[in-house]
Scaffold this active site. Structure first.
Site, PDB file in Angstrom:
ATOM      1  N   GLY A  14     -16.345  32.080  33.519  1.00  0.00           N
ATOM      2  CA  GLY A  14     -16.491  32.022  34.966  1.00  0.00           C
ATOM      3  C   GLY A  14     -15.189  31.827  35.701  1.00  0.00           C
ATOM      4  O   GLY A  14     -15.150  31.899  36.931  1.00  0.00           O
ATOM      5  N   MET A  58      -8.308  34.535  35.452  1.00  0.00           N
ATOM      6  CA  MET A  58      -7.031  34.325  34.792  1.00  0.00           C
ATOM      7  C   MET A  58      -6.074  35.439  35.194  1.00  0.00           C
ATOM      8  O   MET A  58      -6.468  36.606  35.250  1.00  0.00           O
ATOM      9  CB  MET A  58      -7.216  34.331  33.268  1.00  0.00           C
ATOM     10  CG  MET A  58      -5.934  34.079  32.487  1.00  0.00           C
ATOM     11  SD  MET A  58      -6.216  34.105  30.690  1.00  0.00           S
ATOM     12  CE  MET A  58      -6.508  35.862  30.448  1.00  0.00           C
ATOM     13  N   PRO A  59      -4.817  35.122  35.483  1.00  0.00           N
ATOM     14  CA  PRO A  59      -3.836  36.183  35.759  1.00  0.00           C
ATOM     15  C   PRO A  59      -3.711  37.108  34.558  1.00  0.00           C
ATOM     16  O   PRO A  59      -3.885  36.686  33.408  1.00  0.00           O
ATOM     17  CB  PRO A  59      -2.537  35.405  36.004  1.00  0.00           C
ATOM     18  CG  PRO A  59      -2.988  34.037  36.438  1.00  0.00           C
ATOM     19  CD  PRO A  59      -4.249  33.778  35.654  1.00  0.00           C
ATOM     20  N   GLY A 100       1.912  37.069  32.548  1.00  0.00           N
ATOM     21  CA  GLY A 100       2.525  35.756  32.702  1.00  0.00           C
ATOM     22  C   GLY A 100       3.716  35.597  31.787  1.00  0.00           C
ATOM     23  O   GLY A 100       4.437  36.565  31.491  1.00  0.00           O
ATOM     24  N   LEU A 101       3.909  34.377  31.298  1.00  0.00           N
ATOM     25  CA  LEU A 101       5.097  34.050  30.507  1.00  0.00           C
ATOM     26  C   LEU A 101       4.690  33.388  29.199  1.00  0.00           C
ATOM     27  O   LEU A 101       3.937  32.419  29.182  1.00  0.00           O
ATOM     28  CB  LEU A 101       5.994  33.095  31.297  1.00  0.00           C
ATOM     29  CG  LEU A 101       7.249  32.593  30.573  1.00  0.00           C
ATOM     30  CD1 LEU A 101       8.273  33.720  30.415  1.00  0.00           C
ATOM     31  CD2 LEU A 101       7.875  31.415  31.333  1.00  0.00           C
ATOM     32  N   GLY A 102       5.215  33.915  28.083  1.00  0.00           N
ATOM     33  CA  GLY A 102       5.083  33.258  26.793  1.00  0.00           C
ATOM     34  C   GLY A 102       6.290  32.362  26.575  1.00  0.00           C
ATOM     35  O   GLY A 102       7.425  32.771  26.846  1.00  0.00           O
ATOM     36  N   ASP A 128       1.843  30.393  28.819  1.00  0.00           N
ATOM     37  CA  ASP A 128       1.308  30.228  27.473  1.00  0.00           C
ATOM     38  C   ASP A 128       2.232  29.341  26.660  1.00  0.00           C
ATOM     39  O   ASP A 128       3.431  29.612  26.546  1.00  0.00           O
ATOM     40  CB  ASP A 128       1.167  31.585  26.786  1.00  0.00           C
ATOM     41  CG  ASP A 128       0.669  31.458  25.359  1.00  0.00           C
ATOM     42  OD1 ASP A 128      -0.546  31.250  25.184  1.00  0.00           O
ATOM     43  OD2 ASP A 128       1.497  31.555  24.426  1.00  0.00           O
ATOM     44  N   TYR A 146       4.995  25.032  19.489  1.00  0.00           N
ATOM     45  CA  TYR A 146       6.207  25.429  20.212  1.00  0.00           C
ATOM     46  C   TYR A 146       7.069  24.221  20.545  1.00  0.00           C
ATOM     47  O   TYR A 146       8.263  24.377  20.840  1.00  0.00           O
ATOM     48  CB  TYR A 146       5.863  26.168  21.506  1.00  0.00           C
ATOM     49  CG  TYR A 146       5.082  27.450  21.331  1.00  0.00           C
ATOM     50  CD1 TYR A 146       4.841  27.997  20.071  1.00  0.00           C
ATOM     51  CD2 TYR A 146       4.575  28.113  22.439  1.00  0.00           C
ATOM     52  CE1 TYR A 146       4.111  29.157  19.919  1.00  0.00           C
ATOM     53  CE2 TYR A 146       3.841  29.286  22.293  1.00  0.00           C
ATOM     54  CZ  TYR A 146       3.602  29.795  21.033  1.00  0.00           C
ATOM     55  OH  TYR A 146       2.878  30.953  20.896  1.00  0.00           O
ATOM     56  N   LYS A 196      -2.427  25.666  22.473  1.00  0.00           N
ATOM     57  CA  LYS A 196      -3.132  25.967  21.223  1.00  0.00           C
ATOM     58  C   LYS A 196      -3.089  24.770  20.268  1.00  0.00           C
ATOM     59  O   LYS A 196      -2.105  24.025  20.243  1.00  0.00           O
ATOM     60  CB  LYS A 196      -2.492  27.172  20.524  1.00  0.00           C
ATOM     61  CG  LYS A 196      -2.286  28.379  21.427  1.00  0.00           C
ATOM     62  CD  LYS A 196      -1.579  29.503  20.693  1.00  0.00           C
ATOM     63  CE  LYS A 196      -1.092  30.558  21.660  1.00  0.00           C
ATOM     64  NZ  LYS A 196       0.060  30.110  22.463  1.00  0.00           N
ATOM     65  N   HIS A 224      -4.977  28.182  17.059  1.00  0.00           N
ATOM     66  CA  HIS A 224      -3.783  29.009  16.859  1.00  0.00           C
ATOM     67  C   HIS A 224      -3.937  30.031  15.731  1.00  0.00           C
ATOM     68  O   HIS A 224      -3.443  31.152  15.810  1.00  0.00           O
ATOM     69  CB  HIS A 224      -2.575  28.109  16.570  1.00  0.00           C
ATOM     70  CG  HIS A 224      -1.275  28.696  16.998  1.00  0.00           C
ATOM     71  ND1 HIS A 224      -0.254  27.951  17.547  1.00  0.00           N
ATOM     72  CD2 HIS A 224      -0.814  29.969  16.970  1.00  0.00           C
ATOM     73  CE1 HIS A 224       0.764  28.737  17.837  1.00  0.00           C
ATOM     74  NE2 HIS A 224       0.456  29.959  17.485  1.00  0.00           N
TER      75      HIS A 224
END
Length: 475
Positions: free
Chosen positions: A221, A224-225, A228-230, A255, A260, A285, A316
């Site tokens: 519902g 979401m764009p 974007g950017l990782g 993201d 990371y 994740k 992940h």
């Protein structure tokens, strides 16, 4: 003669309220009513029912329009005595008091996804029950079209709908309402709906990319764009600078992941930004090493980022305990800690085994996707399940980005459109229905990677890029 007519009407009304009390008494006071039936539309049927008549009409409307359905349930159910007509009971008192607002158990999640609301209720003392006023004042319904309908043995919808108008913004569009009697049939409802001119152009389907708003509607519902950017491999300082550049350029999708090591930097950059939190979509994740303590890992991610909620959490990779970890994500959704959940690095075989073991269909599957590794058998399968696909390494990944950006086919297409090779690749993904999250620490590249809507690839150009598939993973 008038006296006998009045007495007859009072008896009829008393019968109606007695039936209402039977239904109301069965509803638990702490009833959870936050779930809405899962459909692809942007129409909601919200209704308050006593005898079941309104509920039946609401069901027919939902079935005919493909709408979601939400029952307005009082937090404090009405008893038979409280509903008795002209006895000075609770219902009489509420209807005589314009300011009365009976509390509602539960709420509609993400109500801003709906552009049309059918609003149903029985007629009480010639008006809508005050709980309908509570419902209307509980949400921002700006720019929504509301279509009232009522159920009554005798009274028409009359002024009951008009008297609700002032409870909403002036930008709400009210359509003419309709009264249904207790013996109304499904064909009566269908005929009425067919006579309405619903704003169909506003209906949004799950998984459908809107290139004007640059968003996709998830099966959860939420919107979401689509680019974007990782933040993989970005250090804390690089990450903060990159996110600042993304947000300044209008990007709103970020993201990250536990592995990371930059979740704290992501959260800090979001908090330091002037962009309202609700406009930013954050994905993180859980790594397989966290699966055996997933609930604690979710709280840890929230604490690291310093956010009240996380827009989406993915598992992940597949691993031991992944089903239990996903069930913990489902609980986090129920608790309001997470809005949407999904998977990363799951393919057809893994999905076929995994999905029957969980309750909430993933909103997103994130896999490696680029012109040299296209997953043309996987993407349609995932999308057929109502799940959005997102591609990481859209520009080729570790050591292969240069090769891909200098591919003769891609550079020729880029030259024809006056754009970069990276923009061609990202646009190719979008036209395949794949959300892109290219990573970069260069503000100029970040801005370029968002500028994907001033050109469109032809069918022939899409086919040329499709022909580059090597089935070659770069991870």
């Amino acid at each position: 003669m008038k006296r006998y007519i009045i007495l007859f009407l009072l008896v009829c009304m008393a019968t109606v309220f007695a039936a209402c009390s039977a239904e109301g008494a069965d509803a638990p006071a702490d009833s959870e009513n936050s779930d809405v039936m899962d459909t692809d539309g942007s129409i909601l049927v919200a209704y308050f029912s006593c005898t079941g008549t309104t509920e039946q009409i609401a069901g027919w409307i939902a079935e005919e329009t493909g709408a979601d359905s939400y029952e307005i349930v009082p937090e404090d159910p009405y008893t038979e005595e409280e509903l008795a007509y002209y006895t000075g009971g609770r219902a009489d008192q509420e209807q005589a008091d314009d300011s009365a607002r009976p509390a509602i158990a539960g709420s509609v999640e993400n109500i801003d996804q709906y552009s049309v609301i059918f609003l149903g209720y029985p007629i009480w003392h010639g008006q809508a029950p005050r709980i309908i006023s509570t419902f209307l004042e509980s949400y921002d319904l700006s720019d929504v079209t509301i279509i009232p309908f009522c159920t009554s043995h005798s009274s028409g919808i009359g002024s009951s709908a008009e008297n609700l108008h002032d409870l909403c913004s002036d930008t709400v569009t009210w359509m003419e309402g309709r009264r249904f009697s207790g013996d109304a049939t499904e064909s009566d409802v269908v005929e009425w709906i067919d006579s309405l001119e619903l704003p169909e152009s506003e209906v949004r389907n799950v998984g459908e990319f809107d290139f004007e708003t640059k968003t996709v509607l998830l099966n959860s519902g939420y919107e979401m764009p689509i680019m974007g950017l990782g933040t993989y491999s970005l250090t804390d300082e690089e990450c903060a600078v990159s996110i600042a550049a993304l947000l300044e350029a209008g990007g709103r999708l970020i993201d990250t992941a536990y592995m990371y090591g930059n979740e704290a930097a992501v959260g800090q950059a979001i908090r330091d930004s002037d962009v309202p939190r609700e406009e930013i979509f954050v994905i993180t994740k859980l790594y397989p090493s966290q699966f055996d303590h997933a609930a604690e890992a979710i709280d840890e991610a929230l604490e690291k980022m310093g956010l009240d909620y996380i827009d989406m959490i993915l598992l992940h990779h597949p691993g031991d305990g992944d089903v239990d970890a996903y069930l913990a994500l489902e609980q986090a959704v129920a608790d309001g800690k997470v809005h949407s959940i999904g998977l990363s690095n799951w393919y057809v075989e893994e999905l076929e085994e995994f999905l029957p073991q969980v309750n909430i269909t993933p909103a997103l599957v994130q896999n490696e996707i680029h012109p040299y590794y296209q997953e043309n058998d996987v993407i349609p399968y995932i999308q057929s399940l109502g799940i959005v696909v997102q591609g990481w390494y859209p520009l080729g990944g570790r050591g292969h980005t240069s090769e891909l950006l200098n591919d003769e086919t891609i550079t020729a297409i880029a030259e024809a459109h006056g754009v970069s090779a990276a923009q061609v690749i990202l646009r190719w993904n979008l036209q395949k229905g794949v959300v892109v999250i290219p990573g970069s620490s260069d503000p100029e590249h970040i801005r370029e990677n968002l500028d994907l809507f001033g050109f469109e690839l032809s069918d022939g150009e899409m086919e040329q890029i499709n022909a580059l598939d090597r089935n070659e993973k770069h991870d």
